[in-house]
Design an enzyme around this catalytic site. Sequence first.
Site, PDB file in Angstrom:
ATOM      1  CE  LYS A 195      -3.731   2.213   2.479  1.00  0.00           C
ATOM      2  NZ  LYS A 195      -4.619   2.250   3.651  1.00  0.00           N
ATOM      3  CE  LYS A 248      -6.118   1.576  -0.654  1.00  0.00           C
ATOM      4  NZ  LYS A 248      -6.682   1.707   0.696  1.00  0.00           N
TER       5      LYS A 248
HETATM    6  C1  PBG Z   1      -7.365   3.349   5.463  1.00  0.00           C
HETATM    7  C2  PBG Z   1      -7.685   2.857   4.047  1.00  0.00           C
HETATM    8  C3  PBG Z   1      -7.719   3.911   3.208  1.00  0.00           C
HETATM    9  C4  PBG Z   1      -7.952   3.439   1.972  1.00  0.00           C
HETATM   10  C5  PBG Z   1      -8.457   2.222   1.992  1.00  0.00           C
HETATM   11  N1  PBG Z   1      -8.295   1.854   3.494  1.00  0.00           N
HETATM   12  C6  PBG Z   1      -6.982   5.401   3.162  1.00  0.00           C
HETATM   13  C7  PBG Z   1      -5.700   5.905   3.669  1.00  0.00           C
HETATM   14  O1  PBG Z   1      -4.542   4.819   3.815  1.00  0.00           O
HETATM   15  O2  PBG Z   1      -5.524   6.999   3.586  1.00  0.00           O
HETATM   16  C8  PBG Z   1      -8.014   4.100   0.670  1.00  0.00           C
HETATM   17  C9  PBG Z   1      -9.323   3.698  -0.499  1.00  0.00           C
HETATM   18  C10 PBG Z   1      -9.450   4.670  -1.564  1.00  0.00           C
HETATM   19  O3  PBG Z   1      -8.716   5.808  -1.684  1.00  0.00           O
HETATM   20  O4  PBG Z   1     -10.362   4.441  -2.134  1.00  0.00           O
HETATM   21  N2  PBG Z   1      -6.000   2.973   5.959  1.00  0.00           N
END
Ligand code: PBG
Length: 322
Positions: A195, A248
């Site tokens: 991520k 992601k």
């Molecule tokens: C929470 C999380 C996030 C997303 C999914 N789970 C945001 C972040 O890390 O700030 C992002 C999903 C999206 O942008 O569609 N940790």
Amino acid sequence: MPWPIHRPRRLRDNPIIREMVRETKLSAEDLIYPLFVILGANQKKSIPSLPGQFHLSADQAALAAESFYRQGGRAVLLFGLPDHKDEFGRSGAEVSGPVPMAIRAIKERVPDILVITDVCLCGYASHGHCGVVEDNRVQNDPTLDLLGQQAMIYAAVGADMVAPSDMMDGRVEVIRKYLDKAGHQRIPIMAYSVKYASSFYGPFREAADSTPSFGDRRGYQMDPANRLEARYEVELDLAEGADIIMVKPAGPYLDIVREIRNLIDRPLAAYQVSGEMAMIKAAAAVGALDLKGAALESLMGIKRAGADLIVTYLAPEVLDWL
Ligand code: PBG
């Protein structure tokens, strides 16, 4: 000389042949649809930053899940917005919190749909970070038990899978231990293993009310410049017991999706994040792109890069089109 013997266009002319030789197919069971759940009843409020998405109370989430299931959709991913927050994100692990309430309502109305829950502190913590903050830093190890408790509560009320998105080291192992200790050995973990600290999460943070109150997430999410580190993260999460690996965002990281596809023999998911969808929708809204064509092409690209599963806000629209 290949030409005139070789003519690739021979297999493009006839639509039936085109379909027969198509290498990548998108299908309903590939798609995971995120839902934003809130407390209360009979609430369905559109989310300005995420066109087409809503804040849903449990009963409305159940209706949305049912309609998605009737379309052929098979899995939803829940994000909760609590009515109170503290430094430790404890409201994420309350049985009367938005996610547990939604799990119960969805399971009652559509028992067969797969309910996956995001596991993270950011939506429940007053500071908006994904872990416990001490000395102005996000602390890794004190966060792990809180994540384990959250996952355990979700499994206890009926979640079919948990998906930790916090990027703390060791969380897959700790969550696995919490689940197993509570008798949930059969509940899989889909780890957001790779991520990135991405600018494409903007609309989501507004939707989930999870913008960090200070600093940013670069101290725990990955540097967008790194590819080799993605391999390391995936190897660690598999060793800790992750069942499904996620990359992601998806669209700007298709090389990483392919890299991980080539690295592992386990199922791979990719998350088409809020900003990716927002770009497509905004371009379509001003007439610059055809929504259906661009959306399907973006998802096809993610599958072709190697993802088995795609988390996408476009899931219901896609099922209408398929
Ligand atoms: C929470 C999380 C996030 C997303 C999914 N789970 C945001 C972040 O890390 O700030 C992002 C999903 C999206 O942008 O569609 N940790």
